[in-house]
Design a protein around this motif. Sequence first.
Motif, short mmCIF file in Angstrom:
data_model
loop_
_atom_site.label_atom_id
_atom_site.label_comp_id
_atom_site.label_asym_id
_atom_site.label_seq_id
_atom_site.Cartn_x
_atom_site.Cartn_y
_atom_site.Cartn_z
N ALA A 4 -52.44 86.83 -93.16
CA ALA A 4 -51.73 86.84 -91.89
C ALA A 4 -51.37 88.27 -91.50
O ALA A 4 -51.48 88.67 -90.34
CB ALA A 4 -50.47 85.98 -91.97
N ARG A 5 -50.95 89.07 -92.47
CA ARG A 5 -50.61 90.47 -92.19
C ARG A 5 -51.84 91.25 -91.74
O ARG A 5 -51.77 92.08 -90.84
CB ARG A 5 -49.98 91.11 -93.42
CG ARG A 5 -48.60 90.58 -93.77
CD ARG A 5 -47.87 91.50 -94.72
NE ARG A 5 -48.56 91.64 -95.99
CZ ARG A 5 -48.36 90.83 -97.03
NH1 ARG A 5 -47.49 89.83 -96.94
NH2 ARG A 5 -49.02 91.02 -98.17
N LEU A 6 -52.97 91.00 -92.38
CA LEU A 6 -54.19 91.73 -92.03
C LEU A 6 -54.65 91.39 -90.62
O LEU A 6 -55.04 92.28 -89.85
CB LEU A 6 -55.31 91.39 -93.03
CG LEU A 6 -55.09 91.83 -94.47
CD1 LEU A 6 -56.28 91.41 -95.34
CD2 LEU A 6 -54.89 93.34 -94.57
N SER A 7 -54.61 90.11 -90.26
CA SER A 7 -55.07 89.71 -88.93
C SER A 7 -54.14 90.21 -87.83
O SER A 7 -54.59 90.49 -86.71
CB SER A 7 -55.20 88.17 -88.86
OG SER A 7 -53.94 87.55 -89.03
N VAL A 8 -52.86 90.33 -88.13
CA VAL A 8 -51.91 90.86 -87.14
C VAL A 8 -52.14 92.35 -86.93
O VAL A 8 -52.03 92.87 -85.81
CB VAL A 8 -50.46 90.59 -87.58
CG1 VAL A 8 -49.48 91.37 -86.71
CG2 VAL A 8 -50.16 89.09 -87.48
N LYS A 9 -52.46 93.06 -88.00
CA LYS A 9 -52.65 94.51 -87.92
C LYS A 9 -53.91 94.89 -87.15
O LYS A 9 -53.97 95.93 -86.51
CB LYS A 9 -52.73 95.10 -89.33
CG LYS A 9 -51.41 95.14 -90.08
CD LYS A 9 -50.52 96.25 -89.56
CE LYS A 9 -49.26 96.36 -90.40
NZ LYS A 9 -48.40 97.47 -89.90
N LEU A 10 -54.95 94.04 -87.22
CA LEU A 10 -56.21 94.37 -86.57
C LEU A 10 -56.89 93.12 -86.03
O LEU A 10 -57.18 92.19 -86.78
CB LEU A 10 -57.15 95.08 -87.56
CG LEU A 10 -58.56 95.39 -87.05
CD1 LEU A 10 -58.49 96.31 -85.84
CD2 LEU A 10 -59.40 96.03 -88.14
N THR A 11 -57.14 93.13 -84.73
CA THR A 11 -57.86 92.05 -84.09
C THR A 11 -59.16 92.62 -83.51
O THR A 11 -59.14 93.24 -82.45
CB THR A 11 -57.04 91.41 -82.96
OG1 THR A 11 -55.78 90.96 -83.47
CG2 THR A 11 -57.77 90.22 -82.35
N PRO A 12 -60.28 92.47 -84.20
CA PRO A 12 -61.54 93.05 -83.72
C PRO A 12 -61.96 92.48 -82.37
O PRO A 12 -61.64 91.33 -82.03
CB PRO A 12 -62.54 92.65 -84.81
CG PRO A 12 -61.70 92.35 -86.02
CD PRO A 12 -60.44 91.77 -85.47
#
Length: 265
Positions: A4-12
């Motif tokens: 969840a943290r990774l997807s919030v930090k970067l949305t390709p």
Amino acid sequence: MVYARLSVKLTPMVACPFGRGYREYEPCGALKPYVRCFWTSEELDSSLIIPDLCADIIFDFDKNTVFFCGVNDTPFKASDKTHSFGIRFYAWTAALFSEDTLRGTLNGDFELGVHFRRLEREFAPQIFAAETTEQRIALSELFLLKNLHERHNGLFTQAMGEIIERRGTCAAGEISKELHISSRQLERVFAEYSGLSPKKMAALVRYQCLWRDILLERDFNAAEKALEYGYVDQSHMLNDFRRFHTMSPKQARKNALGAPKIIDE
């Protein structure tokens, strides 16, 4: 939750997220950390496909085929007009739904059963039998939630966290030292869980972060961004962007905004 943290930090983002004939659909909340989006296309018409830091399962209804596309690190043109439905995973989450390693999947297209045997056997027939996009999304969400392996590797997710937090402006050697592992071990982990090397992952993360800034910031300043993203100079940044996008930032933004926005939430 780490994903969840990774997807919030970067949305390709793709080259033309608002283009005619292409539509994205957000997944349910429980799948958002793992699935970038569901999507449909009906008329690609020589659309530019850029390295979007994602891997896709694509159902082609015209040819009645389904296949898996690994992460790409080079741009290309999609000239075929097809009626398609896709499931787009982040580069760091596709392995959570696979029964096999993703080693060797970079820039590759594969029959679904090579890496996703259960999806091919139990899930694909349901998608082809469904009559609407809404039905396909509902079936996809139900199946993916039931078949999420959560077989994540702590070293891999830690390294991904560092790369994304720094927006790709870090060397693989720095990451391996911080995690107290060898560069060779880090290479093996990345190959298994994403199909990429740590160096390639960082380069694509930096490119995608830069692309979002170009597209979404009204007062984009190339000189300032070159410094922010650790390039030698502005020319270095522009050449690197063109390598992944085939055109200048100004041209890329104009190309992306040339069609009305079509995104369903």
